[in-house]
Design an enzyme around this catalytic site. Sequence first.
Site, PDB file in Angstrom:
ATOM      1  N   GLU A   1       1.018  -1.375   0.029  1.00 23.40           N
ATOM      2  CA  GLU A   1       0.008  -0.077  -0.225  1.00 23.40           C
ATOM      3  C   GLU A   1       0.856   1.228   0.175  1.00 23.40           C
ATOM      4  OE1 GLU A   1      -2.919  -0.468  -0.656  1.00 23.40           O
ATOM      5  OE2 GLU A   1      -2.823  -2.570  -0.416  1.00 23.40           O
TER       6      GLU A   1
ATOM      7  N   HIS B   1       2.156   2.393  -3.599  1.00 24.01           N
ATOM      8  CA  HIS B   1       1.125   2.935  -4.369  1.00 24.01           C
ATOM      9  C   HIS B   1       1.240   4.533  -3.767  1.00 24.01           C
ATOM     10  CE1 HIS B   1      -0.968  -0.172  -6.186  1.00 24.01           C
ATOM     11  NE2 HIS B   1      -1.376  -0.571  -5.083  1.00 24.01           N
TER      12      HIS B   1
END
Length: 875
Positions: A308, A311
Amino acid sequence: MEQFKGQSRLPKFAVPKKYDLKLKPDLIDCKFNGTVEINIDIKSETKFLVLNAADLVFHNDSVFYKTPTSDKVFKPSVVELVEADEIVVFGFDESLPLGEGVLGVTFDGTLNDRMKGFYRSSYEINGEKKNMAVTQFEPADARRCFPCWDEPAAKATFKITLVVPSDLVALSNMPVVDEKLDGDLKTVSFQESPIMSTYLVAAVVGLFDYVEDHTPDGIKVRVYTQVGKVNQGKFALDVAVKTLDLYKEYFETPYTLPKLDMIAIPDFAAGAMENYGLVTYRETALLYDEEHSAAANKQRVAIVVAHELAHQWFGNLVTMEWWTHLWLNEGFATWVSYLAADSLFPEWKIWTQFLDQTTDGLRLDGLAESHPIEVDINHASEIDEIFDAISYRKGASVIRMLQSYLGAEPFQRSLASYIKKFACSNARTEDLWASLEEGSGEPVNMLMNSWTKQMGYPVISVQLKDDKLEFDQSQFLQSGASGNGQWIVPITLCCGSYEAHKNFLLRSKSESLDVVELLGSSDVKGNHKQWIKLNIDQAGFYRVKYDDDLQARLRYAIEASSLSATDRFGILDDSYALSMACKQSLSSLFTLMSAYRKELDYTVLSHLITVSFKVASITADAVPELSTYLKQFFITLFQSSAERLGWEPRQGESHLDAMLRGEILTALALFGHDLTLNEAVRRFRAFVDDRNTPLLPPDSRKAAYVAVMQTVTASNRWGYDALLKIYRESDLSQEKTRILGSLASCPDPSIVLEVLNFVLSPEVRSQDTVFGLAVSREGRETAWCWLKEKWDHILTTYGPGFLVTRFVGAVVSPFSSTDKVAEVEEFFATRTKPFIARTLKQSLERVHINTKWVQSIRDEKAFAEVIKELAHRNY
């Protein structure tokens, strides 16, 4: 309005620049109301403004458009919501002025229970059930919260205000700049965001605790949890702080926001979501309990957090232009998460474990019903189905292949250049290739187009003829059929040792190379110890089929411990896939598997277990009379590892041994090993009496639960009832999913039916239902009948979206008869929906593959003798 219906993209005559969004959620009645003022730039003459919207009710008289240069207010004469296309059309009686203006809209919505858009999640405080409000907008659900240009390329800035009960915590992408109390409510205003896509906007409202730390350059990082669980956030916090610093160096670009919040949400459909500055997670993907979480849970938290946070650069700062390029986000974040985990935890040997990702990609991409990495998306309803092993795992694997080909340093340098060039904007796959080509001097675009624009991958057949090594590529299909794809394949090979290695690009269908010239050795033909291995370390996304002589040499090399763990893994997986495709005999696969009897590596043994489960199931369908010999073979294969590891952790043992223990013991339980079953029941009884007993540590619990369920029958329910009691009393999500993943392994179909009904009950969160679908072979038919009976309920509860596809895949795929194909096709003939169409086709193709494999095993004359001999061999 007709001209706007049925289009996959919004018209381009107006683009958003800034959203000023105010939301007021009602957590009692589960509703919300909101207002949004959108600064837009009208590019060409129009009487219409067309935005995305779904499940919203508009206050038509409140809609207006005005420009900064005039006092005139434009009011729409038409406000039409087109539900099928999830758009709202505002029609005006006269053309709107070109240039900048502001669109204002007031609206109402529902805090739904479907884990998408602006939704509700439930939690308990002091025994009282409460709701929190959560957003989940990827891929295309911001439109369920506010009207917007809900496309990745329509980037804008966001100024968000939340009106919430004064005792609750309100979070969004940016830090709070102002908070005003008004009786029982407070108005929380957040700093304006940098430019970003709608799918990354986030808001969460509820009651939370947090732990906090800072990166070396002052970024505030917090992990928010339910009250009372804050200690479980410390591991993820530590990983996040270190990972942000690592990515800053790797991408040569600092994290761009002033803070990073990560929060555990009790009801969450995916694993996690990379919202800019406010990352949301399932509890199992963020929280780690030192006493009750297993080593595998710890590893998952580290990898998901690293994914995550990747990202925040690859996706948030540089965003795909359209969902066709989803793999740019997901493939890269998957690959980079392993890079980070390897840096933080080198003892985990994470790049060997990465092969599980590659294998999942190969398995799905070996289907005729697969799809290219870059897949055309014509409508929002099609997006969910490409959040799959192709976008994530094949995407990550071809990136690993390319990095291996270009070299780590040129690859990293080019990647950093790409991030800087496209920061705060959008990019396509071609833009990445151009940056890598410029930085490496290699023909990246030409090489990679064959991997991203066509589906599938090659199998490289290699044989030794005289002094020539002959290579031939053809498309590999799991069905055994012939495909017509062709690739530019980066071939790596070594001979006899890892020092003697060569690389070349296989550009044509076949090629023949001189062994002496290639490997500097003339002693290959007659020397059976001189093994040849293609695809060193499994860096390439392709399979290899060796001739019988070369395969036998590799088997000897495995027994002699001459090959790396990654190569041992690859040889096993390729042989398994070739056997499934009826390109090699099952006898040869079993003979190869017997060479792994001294295997110690976690990832290789874990994959050996996975292969064993599938092979055991398919052979039970084909030749049930051999089941005793098969079980004996597998028990003998894993028994020495189980004896080495035991049930309890050893002082100073490795993380990998901790993970392996549970998998080995689970395998022995499922293969009916009496000693394991008896010991599991003994330890489980102690655990039922005392949840803190050292007899059943977290890494062994799943094995004990599965073992206990093997002993459960309709007339002997003690183990099942005891597990349900533990499930109901536990507040740890990881414990609950451990139990759900064990219950349906029971061989008694009546118990399986009870389990399936239980997972649909209110006691199981919708997100967790899929863990209970892994039914025993004996329960397959029960599961299919149950799916048919419950289909309308399942569709209403879980669809549309990817959760409903898990039901279809889990229940349909394990069958192995043409009769079942016909039955499934007949049932779904009038029930197919666009969002399950691809999954249904893939599941039926898997049934066809299993059916063909069963027949091939029945036709294999030598198989019975081979398995009897291997089962009786004294290892």
